[in-house]
Write an enzyme that holds these catalytic residues in place. Structure first.
Site, short mmCIF file in Angstrom:
data_model
loop_
_atom_site.label_atom_id
_atom_site.label_comp_id
_atom_site.label_asym_id
_atom_site.label_seq_id
_atom_site.Cartn_x
_atom_site.Cartn_y
_atom_site.Cartn_z
CE1 TYR A 56 -0.79 -7.69 2.94
CE2 TYR A 56 1.37 -8.73 2.91
CZ TYR A 56 0.08 -8.65 2.43
OH TYR A 56 -0.35 -9.51 1.48
CD GLU A 79 1.12 -12.82 2.31
OE1 GLU A 79 1.55 -11.74 1.83
OE2 GLU A 79 0.07 -13.34 1.91
CG ASP A 125 -0.95 -5.41 -0.24
OD1 ASP A 125 -2.09 -4.90 -0.42
OD2 ASP A 125 -0.56 -6.42 -0.87
#
Length: 357
Positions: A124, A41, A142
């Site tokens: 996020y 991520e 996102d």
């Protein structure tokens, strides 16, 4: 007043069945290890999936555990990140991992309150790790997800305004599948990345029957995003010198530990004056005499706030007893091992291709 999806169960089923059938086979989707998902991520922020895959695989091979990353030298960390850019992401990732190792016994926290305290972990990333690794029904919103939701529910609030994100987080928490939040969140992300793109492919969309924007023919008008007033990009001319001694070693220095391209290694660089030859620039800035100067590359390197207009030269130095402070010579193998910023990588790759003109 914002409309809602009435047939939530049908929406979830349509999204999940599509995702399970059509999802791309990505290496971080083959694991539920929260550390690996965290790494992916962070890498995916501001970077394309195809670019990230080889970086992710090399990074995990080099630092297979959080303890390995926590104990890594900065040079080794930056070498694994070399070329990805945004090097503060790598430093923050390592700092966060060190917190997990020291404060949580090497177990990534499984709740939003604790995971959000880690260095570099925003809302996020927290939601992505919690939902994908632990199966916790948490939002992971996102830009892709905001685009999908804005079209589904015809949300016209400006997504460039930070507080607007709360609207989308609330929607996701209302819609999220409690049994499989991992596939639900990844399904929204995948939909935004492959179908509900800025130029949407609505005929291929598995949830278009639920999409209010599609029903009204307004899908390409959403999301609403005001453009920031562009500041004038600062342009800086830069001359870079790839200098060899008689043994074929290369002169380099490590940039300061703070600021632009912190701690990465570079060839001697100067901001050139229009009336100065490369020989004069090298003499005035570094106190060295160069011979055999040749052109390598001319190119631009764009940062978020400035642009370097690069001219690079190859040269030799004969008096190696006088070199600038902070610089040292490295063999080709040693240069290969040093973490270098993209502009230096471009010059180095050209040199290895025999690109000295």
């Amino acid at each position: 007043m914002m409309q809602i999806i009435v047939k939530k169960d049908e929406f979830r089923e349509a999204l999940l069945s599509w995702y399970r059938r059509e999802k791309r086979d990505l290496p971080w989707r083959r694991t539920s290890n929260p550390y690996y998902i965290w790494v992916s991520e962070v890498m995916l922020q501001q970077t394309r999936v195809d670019t990230v895959i080889p970086y992710y695989e090399r990074f995990i091979a080099s630092f297979p555990t959080m303890e390995a990353l926590a104990g890594a030298e900065e040079n080794d960390l930056l070498k694994m990140w070399e070329g990805l850019g945004y090097y503060s992401r790598a430093r923050n990732l390592q700092a966060g991992v060190r917190e997990v190792v020291s404060d949580y016994g090497g177990e990534v926290p499984s709740n939003r309150t604790e995971i959000s305290t880690l260095k570099g972990v925003g809302p996020y990333t927290a939601g992505a790790v919690l939902s994908i690794a632990y199966g916790v029904p948490e939002h992971a919103v996102d830009g892709n997800v905001m685009r999908v939701i804005s079209r589904l529910l015809l949300i016209e609030e400006d997504i460039a305004i930070p507080r607007t994100k709360k609207i989308f987080e609330t929607v996701v928490m209302d819609l999220i599948d409690q049994e499989d939040p991992s596939s639900f969140n990844q399904g929204l992300m995948e939909l935004g990345a492959t179908i509900c793109t800025p130029k949407p492919k609505c005929l291929l969309c598995p949830v278009r029957d639920f999409c209010l924007a599609f029903q009204e023919g307004r899908q390409e008008a959403l999301p609403i995003k005001t453009k920031k007033t562009k500041m004038k990009m600062k342009i800086i001319p830069v001359a870079s010198f790839a200098i060899q001694n008689s043994e074929g070693e290369w002169l380099m220095r490590q940039r300061p530990s703070k600021g632009l391209l912190a701690s990465l290694w570079e060839f001697p660089m100067v901001e050139p004056a229009d009336d100065k030859t490369p020989q004069k620039m090298a003499h005035e800035h570094f106190g060295i005499e160069l011979v055999g100067i040749v052109d390598i590359l001319i190119f631009k390197h764009i940062f978020s706030h400035l642009t370097w207009e690069m001219k690079s030269f190859g040269a030799r130095i004969e008096k190696t007893d006088i070199i600038p402070d902070g610089y040292q010579f490295f063999s080709q193998e040693e240069v290969e091992a040093l973490p270098k910023p993209v502009p230096v990588l471009k010059i180095w790759d050209e040199i290895k291709r025999g690109g000295l003109k």
